[in-house]
Design an enzyme around this catalytic site. Sequence first.
Site, PDB file in Angstrom:
ATOM      1  N   GLU A  68     -10.135   6.461   6.615  1.00 38.20           N
ATOM      2  CA  GLU A  68      -8.895   6.332   6.332  1.00 38.20           C
ATOM      3  C   GLU A  68      -7.653   8.270   5.597  1.00 38.20           C
ATOM      4  OE1 GLU A  68      -6.806   2.674   6.267  1.00 38.20           O
ATOM      5  OE2 GLU A  68      -8.085   2.844   4.694  1.00 38.20           O
ATOM      6  N   ARG A 120       0.816  -1.213  -0.248  1.00 36.00           N
ATOM      7  CA  ARG A 120      -0.376  -0.143   0.415  1.00 36.00           C
ATOM      8  C   ARG A 120       1.354   1.217   0.077  1.00 36.00           C
ATOM      9  NH1 ARG A 120      -5.426   1.544  -0.100  1.00 36.00           N
ATOM     10  NH2 ARG A 120      -6.627  -0.279   0.848  1.00 36.00           N
TER      11      ARG A 120
END
Length: 796
Positions: free
Chosen positions: A736, A333
């Site tokens: 997020e 990620r």
Amino acid sequence: MRSLIATQHSNDTQPKSAKSVGLGGIGRPSKHESADKHVSGEARYIDDNANIQGQLHAAVGQSTIAHGKIKHLDLSAVKAAEGVVEVITVADVPGHHDIGPVFPGDPVLAVDKVDYVGQPIFAVAATSHDLARRAVKLAKVDYQVLEPILSVKAALAKQSFVRPPFTMQRGDADSAIANAQHQLSGQIAIGGQEHFYLEGQVSSAVPTEDGGMTIFSSSQHPSEVQKLVAEVLNISLNKVVVDTRRMGGGFGGKETQAAPWACIAALLANKTQRPVKFKLSRVDDFTMTGKRHPFENSYQVGFDDQGQIKGIKIVVNGNCGYSADLSDAIVDRAMFHSDNAYYLDQASVTGNRCKLNTVSHTAFRGFGGPQGMMTIEMVMDDIARFLGQDPLAIRKINLYGQNQRNMTHYHQQVEHNKLAALIDNLEVSADYQARRVAITAFNTENTLLKKGLALTPVKFGISFTVQHLNQAGALVHIYTDGTIHLNHGGTEMGQGLFTKVAQIVAEEFQLDVDRVGVSATRTDKVPNTSPTAASSGTDLNGKAAQAAAKTIKARLISFACQHYQVTEAEVSFCNNQVKIAQQCFSFAEFVQQAYMARVSLSATGFYKTPKIHFDRSTAKGRPFFYYSTGAAVSEVIIDTLTGEYKVLRVDILHDVGQSLNPALDIGQIEGGFIQGMGWLTSEELVWDQQGRLLSNNPATYKIPAINDLPLEFNVALVPDDPNQEQTIYHSKAVGEPPLMLAISVWSALKDAIASVADYQFSPALDTPATPERVLWAVAAMQEKAQAAREDKKLGA
């Protein structure tokens, strides 16, 4: 603090009846379903559950060294201690002893050796929490000490990795850099972050009469807890039930790392055939659970006179701790998000997963994305200082979407891209240009105090990057009084997931949301669930709940058509009622009729995210369903004599698509930003040379307090901008992405520091940017400015 909630109404995307449902309707601000219980103290957490008769309490004996072999373990004094009922080691585990969530390497109790300070070696069940904690300290452990690896530099030198390195690339970065008009390189150390949830790790295990176990766990992933408890006990999954009503915060820290404590409680409960509760003290929680991964990243970049990147090489080195945990996906990620909002034409991004002798680091809000973004934002600032430009101008010229440049370095198209317009709007609404002029003037006139300003964007991919996790299930019952019971696979950790999914079900039946009751997440109601993570909780579980509601609704409409001899067009749900041609019934009356006609009023729903795929062998694909975007402008002031600083003002414009609940979305943006600001400014993790965590309590680890908030804090949602993908009511994830908006604070601090040398140089500023680091950076700027003046004199 001032929040600007933009009105959201689009004739062709807003649910037509949203405004008829009162405060429960989609698109309306509605308070958290447990808000009153939170503030009154009535909300029940695991530790609030009444003690069951015969309940015991657990504690574990911890390693006192970072790396070594266990030569001898003497537990005689532990067994003889007051209140102790049972003591177990790994030899007492009837099933699997490795509870690694993805890859092996995480023993539930140490096997022959220890790999970090705090690693559980044995476990105790005693008649009280305090007696259990006292007893474990009586153990005598003889170690053969081995040399630990305690830095990323050492891990790289020894090629110590939890998983192999991986590279994503497009084109020939080396040639593009070499042939560019200008070249730069740099590096940055990015600190980790403690989750600091208000409720610590806690689990209770209750044996059942069939040899099974009921687990009450503060977990973001009940299905994983179920699986691992079954494996350590060597029983089938259908004998384990995991129940999670709510968590007092999670932030990723309870995605995988809630499981060890549930497993240990279950092992002790199985051995004693008595209920066992295991809760960690705050110091133990700090010591024994993983953090946000610290990273040490570097770059080489080539660019032209306008500041446009022509080629770039980025290396991200994640400090994973002693085991893989989720680190492979987390470093992936970070690699995916090493572009942030910028087009990288000829690019190479390499990720190293470094193995150290510290606690195994784990998921944290953003899941590696924030650490990846930091490098490219540093690149933007460095290019700007090199060219003598405003960093915002460099950011804008490199944005995705400029001249049709919309392909990421992992070969996904950035579709429906409105980043440039969003940034332009924020630039105007935050009065960026006028403030830039005023701040430059202020810095010219003031020697000791310096101000800084920065606007930074966020482009964050939404989906689990592991494809099979992008699925969810839900269960909906309608009772004969017209009330609804809802259960789904998502967990509630304060973010408002239960509230949003209840609103979705209420919307489908056009009922007030208080008619929908949401029960604890349980593995015997909705099985095989994914973790509540990756900002996907509402996307996945909302769609699953909607599917279940639509199934029942279709049955009700079919019944109405048959019973009253009408067409489907003549049946409608509105304002807690059902209208059938010219007749109107309360929802409860109509449901009672359906029940008497033997219509099923219960259904399951299922959803899987479409379109996503990624081929790791070629590093190409579409790992994300869509992107969430936003931008923030931050203004700071620093004291060049002490390094102290204050965030004066923050302006945020964030895209949540068609907001399901603006009040909750605004809260998530505000909270995420402040948590990100803490990560980048004050929250410093410190280990000593023996691998012991020194910042292990609230006295030595500083999260933001109320006085750290910006003096002016403006948050707005992008209005009238539904998600172009078929998400639930065209909303976008909000959990997020806002955390990364706080990068603007770090960049603003660098802007203030750069003014010390008249913006000629780009300061190096590792994070967290504590006052001490700011002071060091100011001193470095002063030295560079002095050297530049001397060089100028010599040249003259």
